[in-house]
Design a protein around this motif. Structure first.
Motif, mmCIF file in Angstrom:
data_model
loop_
_atom_site.group_PDB
_atom_site.id
_atom_site.type_symbol
_atom_site.label_atom_id
_atom_site.label_comp_id
_atom_site.label_asym_id
_atom_site.label_seq_id
_atom_site.Cartn_x
_atom_site.Cartn_y
_atom_site.Cartn_z
ATOM 1 N N LEU A 99 5.882 1.189 1.369
ATOM 2 C CA LEU A 99 6.121 0.195 0.321
ATOM 3 C C LEU A 99 4.815 -0.457 -0.123
ATOM 4 O O LEU A 99 4.607 -0.710 -1.324
ATOM 5 C CB LEU A 99 7.090 -0.874 0.826
ATOM 6 C CG LEU A 99 8.526 -0.438 1.074
ATOM 7 C CD1 LEU A 99 9.315 -1.578 1.719
ATOM 8 C CD2 LEU A 99 9.203 0.000 -0.220
ATOM 9 N N GLY A 100 3.935 -0.722 0.840
ATOM 10 C CA GLY A 100 2.670 -1.369 0.521
ATOM 11 C C GLY A 100 1.834 -0.550 -0.436
ATOM 12 O O GLY A 100 1.319 -1.076 -1.442
ATOM 13 N N TYR A 101 1.696 0.738 -0.167
ATOM 14 C CA TYR A 101 0.875 1.586 -1.026
ATOM 15 C C TYR A 101 1.544 1.870 -2.366
ATOM 16 O O TYR A 101 0.859 2.111 -3.363
ATOM 17 C CB TYR A 101 0.518 2.883 -0.303
ATOM 18 C CG TYR A 101 -0.576 2.681 0.723
ATOM 19 C CD1 TYR A 101 -1.862 2.328 0.322
ATOM 20 C CD2 TYR A 101 -0.319 2.817 2.086
ATOM 21 C CE1 TYR A 101 -2.873 2.116 1.251
ATOM 22 C CE2 TYR A 101 -1.325 2.608 3.024
ATOM 23 C CZ TYR A 101 -2.599 2.259 2.596
ATOM 24 O OH TYR A 101 -3.590 2.044 3.519
ATOM 25 N N ARG A 102 2.870 1.833 -2.400
ATOM 26 C CA ARG A 102 3.558 1.966 -3.686
ATOM 27 C C ARG A 102 3.206 0.808 -4.624
ATOM 28 O O ARG A 102 3.292 0.926 -5.844
ATOM 29 C CB ARG A 102 5.074 1.983 -3.482
ATOM 30 C CG ARG A 102 5.637 3.256 -2.890
ATOM 31 C CD ARG A 102 7.140 3.218 -2.950
ATOM 32 N NE ARG A 102 7.770 4.231 -2.133
ATOM 33 C CZ ARG A 102 9.079 4.439 -2.087
ATOM 34 N NH1 ARG A 102 9.888 3.656 -2.822
ATOM 35 N NH2 ARG A 102 9.587 5.379 -1.334
ATOM 36 N N ILE A 117 -1.274 -4.910 1.621
ATOM 37 C CA ILE A 117 -2.152 -3.807 1.245
ATOM 38 C C ILE A 117 -3.217 -4.302 0.274
ATOM 39 O O ILE A 117 -4.380 -3.883 0.327
ATOM 40 C CB ILE A 117 -1.355 -2.641 0.643
ATOM 41 C CG1 ILE A 117 -0.489 -1.983 1.721
ATOM 42 C CG2 ILE A 117 -2.287 -1.607 0.008
ATOM 43 C CD1 ILE A 117 -1.271 -1.353 2.860
ATOM 44 N N GLN A 118 -2.846 -5.235 -0.603
ATOM 45 C CA GLN A 118 -3.837 -5.834 -1.492
ATOM 46 C C GLN A 118 -4.881 -6.602 -0.697
ATOM 47 O O GLN A 118 -6.074 -6.551 -0.990
ATOM 48 C CB GLN A 118 -3.152 -6.750 -2.509
ATOM 49 C CG GLN A 118 -2.241 -6.032 -3.480
ATOM 50 C CD GLN A 118 -2.937 -4.873 -4.153
ATOM 51 O OE1 GLN A 118 -3.976 -5.035 -4.786
ATOM 52 N NE2 GLN A 118 -2.371 -3.691 -4.015
ATOM 53 N N LEU A 119 -4.427 -7.342 0.309
ATOM 54 C CA LEU A 119 -5.358 -8.053 1.197
ATOM 55 C C LEU A 119 -6.298 -7.072 1.883
ATOM 56 O O LEU A 119 -7.503 -7.319 1.996
ATOM 57 C CB LEU A 119 -4.573 -8.857 2.239
ATOM 58 C CG LEU A 119 -5.403 -9.623 3.274
ATOM 59 C CD1 LEU A 119 -6.200 -10.735 2.613
ATOM 60 C CD2 LEU A 119 -4.493 -10.197 4.360
ATOM 61 N N SER A 120 -5.753 -5.942 2.333
ATOM 62 C CA SER A 120 -6.556 -4.916 2.981
ATOM 63 C C SER A 120 -7.596 -4.345 2.024
ATOM 64 O O SER A 120 -8.773 -4.170 2.387
ATOM 65 C CB SER A 120 -5.644 -3.795 3.492
ATOM 66 O OG SER A 120 -6.400 -2.725 4.017
ATOM 67 N N PRO A 174 -3.490 -4.117 7.911
ATOM 68 C CA PRO A 174 -2.213 -4.820 7.852
ATOM 69 C C PRO A 174 -1.266 -4.509 9.007
ATOM 70 O O PRO A 174 -0.207 -5.114 9.121
ATOM 71 C CB PRO A 174 -1.616 -4.333 6.526
ATOM 72 C CG PRO A 174 -2.166 -2.953 6.366
ATOM 73 C CD PRO A 174 -3.575 -3.025 6.923
ATOM 74 N N ARG A 175 -1.646 -3.580 9.881
ATOM 75 C CA ARG A 175 -0.720 -3.109 10.917
ATOM 76 C C ARG A 175 -0.184 -4.262 11.772
ATOM 77 O O ARG A 175 1.023 -4.343 12.032
ATOM 78 C CB ARG A 175 -1.410 -2.076 11.807
ATOM 79 C CG ARG A 175 -0.535 -1.559 12.958
ATOM 80 C CD ARG A 175 -1.266 -0.511 13.755
ATOM 81 N NE ARG A 175 -1.544 0.658 12.931
ATOM 82 C CZ ARG A 175 -0.725 1.702 12.828
ATOM 83 N NH1 ARG A 175 0.414 1.726 13.508
ATOM 84 N NH2 ARG A 175 -1.044 2.713 12.063
ATOM 85 N N HIS A 199 -0.657 -11.983 -4.032
ATOM 86 C CA HIS A 199 0.721 -12.167 -4.490
ATOM 87 C C HIS A 199 0.759 -12.468 -5.990
ATOM 88 O O HIS A 199 1.207 -11.632 -6.782
ATOM 89 C CB HIS A 199 1.396 -13.306 -3.718
ATOM 90 C CG HIS A 199 1.905 -12.911 -2.364
ATOM 91 N ND1 HIS A 199 3.099 -12.241 -2.183
ATOM 92 C CD2 HIS A 199 1.383 -13.095 -1.128
ATOM 93 C CE1 HIS A 199 3.298 -12.021 -0.904
ATOM 94 N NE2 HIS A 199 2.274 -12.535 -0.231
ATOM 95 N N TYR A 200 0.310 -13.655 -6.384
ATOM 96 C CA TYR A 200 0.500 -14.121 -7.760
ATOM 97 C C TYR A 200 -0.202 -13.235 -8.788
ATOM 98 O O TYR A 200 0.438 -12.705 -9.709
ATOM 99 C CB TYR A 200 0.020 -15.558 -7.890
ATOM 100 C CG TYR A 200 0.214 -16.128 -9.274
ATOM 101 C CD1 TYR A 200 1.476 -16.531 -9.710
ATOM 102 C CD2 TYR A 200 -0.856 -16.246 -10.152
ATOM 103 C CE1 TYR A 200 1.662 -17.034 -10.987
ATOM 104 C CE2 TYR A 200 -0.680 -16.753 -11.435
ATOM 105 C CZ TYR A 200 0.580 -17.145 -11.844
ATOM 106 O OH TYR A 200 0.764 -17.632 -13.109
#
Length: 233
Positions: free
Chosen positions: A158-161, A80-83, A90-91, A62-63
């Protein structure tokens, strides 16, 4: 011993043995999220499938990545960043947010209409509708399962964007995006060490800050005790 003089990122955190949040949670929060009721304090415990804790997720995904800590759109991008950082899928988190929030007409951080993909917005009447009314309208047209699938696809989209946005944010802060896995593991170790000191000392409250660099990270507790842990990345 200090491992660096000028860290790329400094993140302040607060610890309480019991937060006045209605849950009585023990753990840590980012100072930038102290007044956000949607953010629950977290312990250093990693997940079953993830090797770092929720606080590390809040710091890095996040930050540092530039996504505020609450809101469904921000969480879509942060997951997605966590993934990317941990190899997690993330599913299940997306499905939980769909079943607990979206399918009941609840969207955090924006309106339901703005969160929906354009293909769904085109199905809606021009009248102003509440989130629940929008869901009811779409279920009548698409069916529950199809709407759930649409929301899942929207989360992934949205995640991949958010990937190029996160990469740019890391670069602006002088951090190597390819270092995110190693930095996350380093922060997790530091968090566990600081948490151990507070639990063993029966402290009810503490403040401090992480210093994050490409090659070393550090956590400093400044209240009620002064102690520092450093570790090479």
């Amino acid at each position: 011993m200090r491992l660096f003089q000028s860290p790329n990122v400094v993140v302040r955190v607060t610890y309480r043995s019991e937060w006045p949040d209605g849950f009585g949670a023990r753990g840590w929060k980012l100072d930038i999220a102290l007044d956000d009721p949607e953010i629950i304090a977290s312990t250093p415990s990693p997940g079953e499938r993830i090797n770092t804790s929720v606080l590390v997720h809040d710091i890095l995904d996040h930050y540092v990545s530039g996504f505020p800590p609450s809101g469904h759109r921000n969480e879509a991008m942060a997951l997605i960043q966590l993934s990317t950082r941990t190899g997690s899928d993330p599913r299940s988190d997306y499905e939980q947010m769909i079943d607990e929030d979206l399918i009941h007409g609840v969207v955090y951080g924006e309106s339901m209409r703005s969160f929906l993909p354009p293909c769904a917005v085109r199905l809606l009447p021009p009248a102003v509708l509440s989130g629940k009314e929008i869901i009811s309208f779409l279920v009548n047209i698409m069916g529950h399962d199809s709407l759930r699938t649409l929301f899942l696809e929207r989360f992934f989209d949205l995640g991949y964007r958010g990937v190029p946005l996160a990469q740019a944010s890391w670069n602006r802060r002088g951090l190597g995006y390819d270092r995110n896995t190693a930095i996350g593991i380093c922060l997790q170790w530091l968090l566990k060490e600081a948490d151990r000191i507070l639990v063993n000392g029966s402290f009810s409250f503490a403040t401090g800050f992480f210093q994050i660099g490409n090659h070393a990270c550090q956590i400093t507790l400044d209240k009620p005790i002064n102690i520092m842990f450093s570790k090479l990345v």
